[in-house]
Design an enzyme around this catalytic site. Structure first.
Site, short mmCIF file in Angstrom:
data_model
loop_
_atom_site.label_atom_id
_atom_site.label_comp_id
_atom_site.label_asym_id
_atom_site.label_seq_id
_atom_site.Cartn_x
_atom_site.Cartn_y
_atom_site.Cartn_z
N ASN A 102 5.46 -43.68 -39.95
CA ASN A 102 5.60 -42.32 -40.00
C ASN A 102 6.27 -42.61 -40.65
OD1 ASN A 102 6.18 -39.57 -39.37
ND2 ASN A 102 5.90 -40.04 -36.76
N TYR B 229 15.05 -38.83 -40.62
CA TYR B 229 16.16 -39.18 -39.65
C TYR B 229 17.33 -39.82 -40.44
CZ TYR B 229 13.22 -38.07 -35.63
OH TYR B 229 12.64 -37.65 -34.81
#
Length: 173
Positions: A136, A143
């Site tokens: 992903n 993040y």
């Protein structure tokens, strides 16, 4: 587009959390996984019993993102014994930031992330951590952009498939 609001969710949002969870998980992971594994995961992880128990756990908090009266995403954070892996009493786990595909790029994920950081600070946590599937890449970049760094890996069992999650952490100042 109407303003996005973030509201804490309780048991009364059971169906909303399930619907967003099933839809966004399918949108994100269906293409890279078998239909059987996806079906099994959705059935087990978004069942009435499982989501009700999570919503009732005082150490797990849910927040739903709304555009007007339309739910468009949600956040789940865990503290202390509710964390999916032991990361200490001073850690807060972001277990899920799920946003419907139609709202990607509209800062909904960022608003949910900021809610998690607010909770961590309110609860005097020293760090926030999470696990994200190594494939992903979009989530990993999100993040990293928000100051997370990889610190470990773990295996995530998805039906009969073993997948690797990158564990990421952000230290709070």
């Amino acid at each position: 587009m109407e303003p996005i609001t973030i509201r804490k969710a309780g048991l009364e949002e059971l169906a909303t959390v399930q619907q967003i969870g099933r839809e966004t998980f399918s949108e994100t992971f269906a293409e890279a996984n078998t239909e059987a594994n996806l079906h099994k995961y959705l059935k087990e992880n978004f069942s009435d019993v499982k989501i009700s128990a999570e919503l009732a756990n005082p150490k797990s908090l849910f927040f739903v993102a709304w555009e007007g009266q339309k739910p468009i995403g949600y956040l789940k954070v865990n503290m202390e014994q509710a964390q999916t892996e032991a990361q200490g009493e001073t850690g807060l786990e972001i277990e899920r930031i799920y946003v419907k595909n139609a709202y990607h790029g509209k800062k909904v994920g960022q608003l949910l992330y900021e809610q998690a950081i607010t909770i961590a600070r309110q609860e005097s946590k020293t760090h926030v951590w999470l696990g994200v599937w190594e494939e992903n890449h979009k989530a990993i970049r999100f993040y990293e952009k928000n100051g997370f760094v990889a610190f470990d890996k773990h295996i995530f069992k998805f039906g009969d498939d073993e997948q690797t999650d990158v564990m990421m952490k952000k230290t709070l100042a």
